[in-house]
Design an enzyme around this catalytic site. Sequence first.
Site, mmCIF file in Angstrom:
data_model
loop_
_atom_site.group_PDB
_atom_site.id
_atom_site.type_symbol
_atom_site.label_atom_id
_atom_site.label_comp_id
_atom_site.label_asym_id
_atom_site.label_seq_id
_atom_site.Cartn_x
_atom_site.Cartn_y
_atom_site.Cartn_z
ATOM 1 C CG ASN A 153 -1.679 1.237 1.453
ATOM 2 O OD1 ASN A 153 -1.758 2.077 0.554
ATOM 3 N ND2 ASN A 153 -2.275 1.385 2.623
ATOM 4 C CE LYS A 192 -0.116 3.203 4.859
ATOM 5 N NZ LYS A 192 -0.070 3.316 6.298
ATOM 6 C CG HIS A 227 -5.824 1.864 5.300
ATOM 7 N ND1 HIS A 227 -5.413 2.807 6.195
ATOM 8 C CD2 HIS A 227 -4.799 0.987 5.167
ATOM 9 C CE1 HIS A 227 -4.178 2.522 6.588
ATOM 10 N NE2 HIS A 227 -3.785 1.415 5.973
ATOM 11 C CD GLU A 285 -2.896 5.448 6.952
ATOM 12 O OE1 GLU A 285 -2.883 5.552 5.713
ATOM 13 O OE2 GLU A 285 -1.966 4.933 7.605
ATOM 14 C CD GLU A 318 -3.526 -2.701 7.468
ATOM 15 O OE1 GLU A 318 -2.355 -2.800 7.104
ATOM 16 O OE2 GLU A 318 -4.261 -1.750 7.127
ATOM 17 N N GLY A 369 2.354 1.977 10.910
ATOM 18 C CA GLY A 369 3.339 3.053 10.801
ATOM 19 C C GLY A 369 4.048 3.389 12.098
ATOM 20 C CB SER A 416 4.960 -2.008 12.053
ATOM 21 O OG SER A 416 4.567 -0.671 12.331
HETATM 22 P P1 PGA Z 1 2.728 0.135 7.629
HETATM 23 O O1 PGA Z 1 1.272 0.358 7.009
HETATM 24 O O2 PGA Z 1 3.247 -1.169 7.062
HETATM 25 O O3 PGA Z 1 3.532 1.333 7.182
HETATM 26 O O4 PGA Z 1 2.570 0.062 9.111
HETATM 27 C C1 PGA Z 1 0.390 -0.707 6.820
HETATM 28 C C2 PGA Z 1 -0.893 -0.209 6.261
HETATM 29 O O5 PGA Z 1 -1.296 0.913 6.582
HETATM 30 O O6 PGA Z 1 -1.559 -0.913 5.491
#
Ligand code: PGA
Length: 246
Positions: free
Chosen positions: A9, A11, A92, A94, A164, A170, A205
């Site tokens: 992803n 982003k 997601h 976010e 997740e 992150g 992560s």
């Molecule tokens: P990350 O993000 O691997 O940077 O923690 C995962 C995600 O948001 O799908």
Amino acid sequence: MRRKLIVGNWKMHGSRAMLDEARSIAGAAVSHDSVDVALCPPFTLLSAMVHACPTLAVGAQDCHSAPQGAFTGSVSAPMLVDTGAALVIIGHSERRSLCRETSADVRAKCSAALAAGLRVILCIGEELSEREAGRAVDFVLGQLRDSLPPDFAAHADQICIAYEPVWAIGTGRTAQPDDIVEMHAAIRAALGDAGATIPVLYGGSVNAENAADIVHLDNVDGALVGGASLTLEKFAPIIAAAVQVD
Ligand code: PGA
């Protein structure tokens, strides 16, 4: 046995200058033919990446629930199909937190994406407060129930769930292996008969160091990877870690 699936992803990262990186990632993916790999760049790169990386599954990070209309700035599921995209991440954390998407919104988007023929990566996960209060499994199963379309079982081959934990995204923190196993088993059971075919990915992560330990846990079918999917150097070892060693 379900095949491992590793989804990157990107982003809100990436410009055409990063297509070479995507080509390299596609090359690494081809060399591990027992693992499925997908990359989800921003909308602006979808068409270009589909053309630059014909062997790679390319996906979007969101779609609107309507096929077209007066929704300035939005992109519909049929429009994603028109770019050559094969999948879409929906729900997601976010988008749930920053764009205030509810599970009802997510469900409508899932229905639209499935109707358009896209594969859906449906994201669910608890905040730290729910985990600390011992409510993580109940919360995530509630989110799953409210986010999946009622007829999801008829589309089992198009659906993938990504668990997740919000506090792991992150942050460099990952869930404990026991907690991942418990959550993935609960998700799989909640999916009923369709759970036999629907992949359940872990995200938050995931990196070159921890990927092998996570993606081979019981009921874990792969990973949704954010930061570590942006370069071949970081992403290739995660793809390699997903190769079955039996
Ligand atoms: P990350 O993000 O691997 O940077 O923690 C995962 C995600 O948001 O799908």
